[in-house]
Every structure is written in C-alpha cells, then in structure tokens.
Motif scaffolding. Structure first.
Motif, PDB file in Angstrom:
ATOM      1  N   PHE A   1      -2.415   2.534   6.215  1.00  0.00           N
ATOM      2  CA  PHE A   1      -2.244   1.254   5.522  1.00  0.00           C
ATOM      3  C   PHE A   1      -3.566   0.484   5.659  1.00  0.00           C
ATOM      4  O   PHE A   1      -3.947   0.092   6.757  1.00  0.00           O
ATOM      5  N   ARG A   2      -4.223   0.262   4.543  1.00  0.00           N
ATOM      6  CA  ARG A   2      -5.549  -0.363   4.528  1.00  0.00           C
ATOM      7  C   ARG A   2      -5.452  -1.846   4.888  1.00  0.00           C
ATOM      8  O   ARG A   2      -4.596  -2.573   4.363  1.00  0.00           O
TER       9      ARG A   2
ATOM     10  N   THR B   1       2.645  -6.655   3.894  1.00  0.00           N
ATOM     11  CA  THR B   1       4.051  -6.738   3.509  1.00  0.00           C
ATOM     12  C   THR B   1       4.687  -5.379   3.289  1.00  0.00           C
ATOM     13  O   THR B   1       5.896  -5.296   3.078  1.00  0.00           O
ATOM     14  N   SER B   2       3.907  -4.310   3.342  1.00  0.00           N
ATOM     15  CA  SER B   2       4.476  -2.995   3.023  1.00  0.00           C
ATOM     16  C   SER B   2       4.209  -1.933   4.084  1.00  0.00           C
ATOM     17  O   SER B   2       4.767  -0.844   4.018  1.00  0.00           O
ATOM     18  N   GLY B   3       3.368  -2.232   5.053  1.00  0.00           N
ATOM     19  CA  GLY B   3       3.040  -1.228   6.063  1.00  0.00           C
ATOM     20  C   GLY B   3       3.955  -1.316   7.266  1.00  0.00           C
ATOM     21  O   GLY B   3       3.786  -2.174   8.129  1.00  0.00           O
TER      22      GLY B   3
ATOM     23  N   ASP C   1     -17.830  12.621  10.730  1.00  0.00           N
ATOM     24  CA  ASP C   1     -18.893  12.351   9.753  1.00  0.00           C
ATOM     25  C   ASP C   1     -18.343  11.862   8.422  1.00  0.00           C
ATOM     26  O   ASP C   1     -19.078  11.249   7.648  1.00  0.00           O
ATOM     27  N   GLU C   2     -17.080  12.155   8.158  1.00  0.00           N
ATOM     28  CA  GLU C   2     -16.491  11.688   6.895  1.00  0.00           C
ATOM     29  C   GLU C   2     -15.012  11.360   7.092  1.00  0.00           C
ATOM     30  O   GLU C   2     -14.194  12.230   7.391  1.00  0.00           O
ATOM     31  N   ILE C   3     -14.703  10.123   6.938  1.00  0.00           N
ATOM     32  CA  ILE C   3     -13.320   9.634   7.003  1.00  0.00           C
ATOM     33  C   ILE C   3     -12.976   9.034   5.647  1.00  0.00           C
ATOM     34  O   ILE C   3     -13.777   8.298   5.060  1.00  0.00           O
ATOM     35  N   ILE C   4     -11.801   9.332   5.142  1.00  0.00           N
ATOM     36  CA  ILE C   4     -11.341   8.765   3.876  1.00  0.00           C
ATOM     37  C   ILE C   4     -10.263   7.728   4.173  1.00  0.00           C
ATOM     38  O   ILE C   4      -9.284   8.018   4.868  1.00  0.00           O
ATOM     39  N   ILE C   5     -10.443   6.534   3.654  1.00  0.00           N
ATOM     40  CA  ILE C   5      -9.452   5.460   3.778  1.00  0.00           C
ATOM     41  C   ILE C   5      -9.051   5.036   2.374  1.00  0.00           C
ATOM     42  O   ILE C   5      -9.901   4.625   1.580  1.00  0.00           O
ATOM     43  N   ASN C   6      -7.778   5.176   2.072  1.00  0.00           N
ATOM     44  CA  ASN C   6      -7.293   4.873   0.730  1.00  0.00           C
ATOM     45  C   ASN C   6      -7.233   3.369   0.484  1.00  0.00           C
ATOM     46  O   ASN C   6      -7.168   2.565   1.418  1.00  0.00           O
ATOM     47  N   LYS C   7      -7.214   2.999  -0.773  1.00  0.00           N
ATOM     48  CA  LYS C   7      -7.151   1.582  -1.149  1.00  0.00           C
ATOM     49  C   LYS C   7      -5.795   0.987  -0.767  1.00  0.00           C
ATOM     50  O   LYS C   7      -4.815   1.705  -0.527  1.00  0.00           O
ATOM     51  N   THR C   8      -5.738  -0.315  -0.721  1.00  0.00           N
ATOM     52  CA  THR C   8      -4.511  -1.015  -0.371  1.00  0.00           C
ATOM     53  C   THR C   8      -3.493  -0.935  -1.506  1.00  0.00           C
ATOM     54  O   THR C   8      -3.866  -0.837  -2.678  1.00  0.00           O
TER      55      THR C   8
END
Length: 238
Positions: free
Chosen positions: A152-153, A171-173, A218-225
C-alpha cells in the motif's frame, strides 16, 4: 363452587392472553427478521453497485491517464520548454504516488515471534500505528523517495491509524498486526539500511516481539496508490 369456577375462568383467560402475546411476539420477530434480511439485501446491492462504479471509474481514469501521457509526450517533442514541463509533471506524479516507480532501496520484513500471541505472554502485545509510523518516519528522515507498507503506497494524504484489530494505511490499506508486514523504501539503499538498523528503530515498542529483517536491493518496484487524492481547501498563494 363459584370461587373455583371463577378461578378456572381467570386461568383460561390468562392462558388465552398468554397465547395471544406469544403469537404477537412471534409475528413481530418474523417481521424484524424480514426487515433485517431486506436491509441486508439492500446494503449488499448498494455495495455491489459502488464496487462496479469504482471499477468503471478506475478504468476511465486509466484510459484518461494514458491519453494524457500520449499528449504530453507529443508536446515534449516540440521543444525544450515542453520537455521540461513534462519532466516536472512526471516528478510531481512520482512524489504524489500516482505512478508505479522503481529504484534501489531496502525491504524490511516484520514477522511475529511464534509465542507472541500465546496465552502465556500476557505482557506481550502486537504492533500498532505507533511502531509503523516510527519506522516510516525513520526512513523518511533519511530521504526515502517512495514507501509502501504491504504494497500500500504512502502518499502525502495517507494516514496510519488503528481501527479495531487492524492498522489502516489510508482508507483502503488493511494491515493485520498478527501477520507478516513488509515495508519497502526506495532511495539510497546504504543510507536507508543504516537508518533501519539504527538503535531504537526496529526494536522500538512492540517491535521487540517481532523478528525484523532488512535487505538491500538494486531494484524495488512500488506500485501507485489506489487512494483518491483531492485538494479542496489549499490554494496557491499569488
């Protein structure tokens, strides 16, 4: 004789009245059950309608975002000024959490110890908003550029709050403190690792009842909110 007859008559009348009252209560209970069932069906129908509306709005938003991206890319090809404007817009979207991002950073895995929730550990407790906020603030202090908790971003409008048995991110996480929690942070991975392992960060409060592991990547992906960002009150100062 008359006294006995009167007593029998009174008993019959009382029994009849009791039967009528019991029957009336039964009818009222059945009516209440029907009303509750009807209300439940109405609520479920409303929830389904809201879910469908949310899905449609999400699709529409995705389509409009894609169209806007194409327009910006087309404008950026026309000159340096347009390209600079697009760059600033992209940076703003990343900072607000409106787009998926990737980069180096750290992953913190917080796992409850096996005996934390047993009946023999009356003094142990699970983590709350206090511990999560403490860790997040420690990462932000060292200039983490993007953070997520259980994917959850976090955004400028994402609060972290206890409610019932859950920890809520925005409100959603919905986070269960009795399960594994994963915090991702993008930034200078060495500086973030030092911040996370600093004394008093991952052993703060109830975090002492958990196993905490920090890994650099070295590479982490974090999705948009998936949270809707709105500004109703703030205005730029001219």
């Amino acid at each position: 004789m008359k006294k006995v007859t009167s007593q029998i008559f009174v008993a019959i009348v009382c029994a009849f009245l009791g039967f009528l009252l019991a029957h009336q209560f039964k009818l009222l209970n059945e009516k209440d059950k029907m009303n509750v069932a009807t209300q439940s069906l109405d609520i479920m129908a409303e929830i389904d309608a809201l879910k469908k509306e949310k899905e449609e709005l999400t699709k529409e938003n995705s389509s409009l975002s894609q169209e806007l991206k194409q327009l910006e890319e087309a404008a950026a090809q026309e000159g340096d000024l347009e390209a600079e404007i697009k760059k600033q817009l992209d940076n703003a979207r990343m900072n607000l959490g409106l787009v998926d991002v990737k980069g180096p950073g750290i992953i913190i895995t917080i796992t409850p110890k096996s005996n934390i929730f047993s009946s023999n550990t009356s003094t142990s407790r699970s983590i709350s908003e206090d511990e999560i906020v403490h860790v997040v603030n420690s990462l932000r202090y060292i200039k983490a550029e993007a953070i997520s908790v259980n994917d959850f971003r976090l955004t400028p409008q994402s609060g972290i709050k206890n409610s019932g048995d859950w920890i809520w991110i925005g409100t959603s996480g919905q986070i269960d403190p009795k399960e594994k929690i994963v915090i991702k942070a993008i930034g200078d991975k060495q500086a973030l690792s030092v911040a996370a392992n600093f004394q008093g960060v991952l052993n703060y409060g109830a975090l002492q009842n958990y196993y905490c592991e920090v890994k650099e990547s070295d590479e982490i992906i974090i999705n948009k909110t998936n949270q809707s960002l709105k500004n109703e009150y703030i205005k730029p100062v001219n």
